[in-house]
Write a protein that holds these residues in place. Structure first.
Motif, PDB file in Angstrom:
ATOM      1  N   THR A 177       0.794  -1.350  -0.247  1.00  0.00           N
ATOM      2  CA  THR A 177      -0.234  -0.140  -0.241  1.00  0.00           C
ATOM      3  C   THR A 177       0.998   1.372  -0.003  1.00  0.00           C
ATOM      4  O   THR A 177       1.033   1.644  -0.941  1.00  0.00           O
ATOM      5  CB  THR A 177      -0.887   0.697   0.923  1.00  0.00           C
ATOM      6  OG1 THR A 177      -1.537  -1.434   1.293  1.00  0.00           O
ATOM      7  CG2 THR A 177      -1.899   1.100   1.302  1.00  0.00           C
ATOM      8  N   LYS A 181       0.776   3.982  -3.216  1.00  0.00           N
ATOM      9  CA  LYS A 181       0.359   5.483  -2.346  1.00  0.00           C
ATOM     10  C   LYS A 181       1.074   6.560  -3.062  1.00  0.00           C
ATOM     11  O   LYS A 181       1.075   7.318  -3.900  1.00  0.00           O
ATOM     12  CB  LYS A 181       0.157   5.590  -0.929  1.00  0.00           C
ATOM     13  CG  LYS A 181      -1.211   5.444  -0.875  1.00  0.00           C
ATOM     14  CD  LYS A 181      -1.297   5.340   0.725  1.00  0.00           C
ATOM     15  CE  LYS A 181      -3.070   5.160   1.360  1.00  0.00           C
ATOM     16  NZ  LYS A 181      -3.025   4.471   2.776  1.00  0.00           N
ATOM     17  N   TYR A 228      -8.025   3.011   0.462  1.00  0.00           N
ATOM     18  CA  TYR A 228      -7.250   3.660  -0.533  1.00  0.00           C
ATOM     19  C   TYR A 228      -6.967   2.937  -2.279  1.00  0.00           C
ATOM     20  O   TYR A 228      -7.944   1.761  -2.153  1.00  0.00           O
ATOM     21  CB  TYR A 228      -5.992   4.137  -0.244  1.00  0.00           C
ATOM     22  CG  TYR A 228      -4.962   4.128  -1.439  1.00  0.00           C
ATOM     23  CD1 TYR A 228      -5.235   5.106  -1.897  1.00  0.00           C
ATOM     24  CD2 TYR A 228      -4.326   2.995  -2.046  1.00  0.00           C
ATOM     25  CE1 TYR A 228      -3.991   5.664  -3.082  1.00  0.00           C
ATOM     26  CE2 TYR A 228      -3.501   2.673  -3.257  1.00  0.00           C
ATOM     27  CZ  TYR A 228      -3.447   4.315  -3.410  1.00  0.00           C
ATOM     28  OH  TYR A 228      -2.161   4.429  -4.681  1.00  0.00           O
ATOM     29  N   LYS A 257      -7.704  -2.978  -5.137  1.00  0.00           N
ATOM     30  CA  LYS A 257      -7.272  -1.994  -4.697  1.00  0.00           C
ATOM     31  C   LYS A 257      -6.785  -0.921  -6.475  1.00  0.00           C
ATOM     32  O   LYS A 257      -6.732  -0.378  -6.340  1.00  0.00           O
ATOM     33  CB  LYS A 257      -5.202  -1.645  -4.269  1.00  0.00           C
ATOM     34  CG  LYS A 257      -5.690  -1.943  -2.555  1.00  0.00           C
ATOM     35  CD  LYS A 257      -6.516  -0.894  -1.880  1.00  0.00           C
ATOM     36  CE  LYS A 257      -5.700  -1.078  -0.556  1.00  0.00           C
ATOM     37  NZ  LYS A 257      -7.278  -0.529   0.321  1.00  0.00           N
TER      38      LYS A 257
END
Length: 309
Positions: A177, A181, A228, A257
């Motif tokens: 993650t 990001k 997210y 995601k």
């Protein structure tokens, strides 16, 4: 038996036209490499692998043509000091946490391949040329990431291809993650599952064919507040996929995601299982890995292409 490369030996040859030099299992020192590079004005690619003699690489003159540099499995290599303004890629696979690296100004540097321990040093510090150039990267390959979390990941706005080699899954979701990001323009994301052969020996078939539970999959994680999503990710690759519970969870998390996912490529047939199993058992386990890949495919959104290799 290893060969030894010396300056005296090289004096018998003309090196002026050399553009590509690859040395594997050759005893060579930094001084000899400096001699080679100083006499190779057109050198574009340098690859050195499996030598204990190489401890440092320093050159007094700039290397304006050098584009690709690879230092692999040279366990005593600790320092590099060169000036290669046109350097494009650097691959450093050495089991050393730190490396004193001075590369000079590298405006064209776009590709980096390193081990997880050294990657963490680069991301946590800003005291070398490589650390200060991370934002330029278009391709990043980090292998053998252990259980540690990356404390700081700079913005990687130019990154298009990323491969992470996950060895322990404890903080796998967190690291995935964090990198997603930090890389908003990422197009291709590869997860390479570094196989734990000792665990596979103990668990046998159970390692491959555990009951697949999805109670802790992406839906539950998102329900816990992790909302997210990545808008640009198109391709996900799963390498060394066997389909055990931890791999399945991590794969599902990444897939969920990627809201614009178009293709998932799962590599199963090239599993390096010769260290653990006989040929007959290996074929059986590979078949099960393929079945698990198909099971994962049933969790994909409509229109996402599944490729099993």
């Amino acid at each position: 038996m290893k060969y030894t490369l010396t300056s005296q030996l090289l004096q018998s040859y003309s090196l002026e036209s050399l553009t590509d030099l690859s040395l594997a299992s050759v005893d060579v020192t930094g001084e000899v490499l400096e001699y080679v590079l100083s006499n190779c004005p057109f050198i574009e690619s340098l690859h050195v692998q499996n030598t204990w003699s190489l401890k440092n690489l320093k050159t007094s003159a700039p290397l304006p043509k050098l584009k690709h540099l690879e230092i692999l499995y040279c366990d005593y290599f600790r320092q590099i000091e060169i000036h290669a303004i046109n350097l494009v890629s650097f691959k450093y696979v050495v089991n050393m946490t730190t490396l004193k690296a001075v590369l000079g100004d590298v405006p064209n540097f776009v590709s980096l391949s390193v081990l997880g321990s050294y990657a963490q040093y680069l991301f946590d510090n800003n005291d070398c040329s490589i650390s200060r150039s991370l934002s330029q990267l278009e391709t990043l390959d980090i292998s053998y990431i252990l259980a540690n979390r990356f404390k700081r990941i700079p913005e990687l706005r130019n990154l298009r291809q990323l491969k992470l080699g996950i060895y322990h899954y404890t903080n796998g979701v967190f690291n995935c993650t964090s990198f997603l990001k930090a890389s908003p323009m990422l197009h291709t994301f590869g997860l390479k599952f570094e196989l734990d052969y000792e665990t596979m020996k103990v668990q046998g078939n159970t390692y491959i064919h555990r009951h697949l539970k999805f109670e802790l999959d992406a839906e539950k994680m998102m329900a816990q507040g992790d909302t997210y999503t990545h808008q640009c990710l198109k391709v996900v690759e799963l390498i060394n996929f066997v389909g055990c519970f931890a791999q399945m969870q991590l794969a599902l998390y990444v897939i969920n995601k990627a809201t614009s996912l178009e293709k998932i490529i799962i590599h199963t047939k090239k599993l390096s299982l010769t260290k653990v199993y006989s040929e007959c058992t290996r074929k059986n386990l590979t078949a099960r890995a393929i079945n698990n890949a198909k099971e994962l495919g049933t969790r994909l959104a409509t229109g996402v292409e599944l490729v099993i290799l």
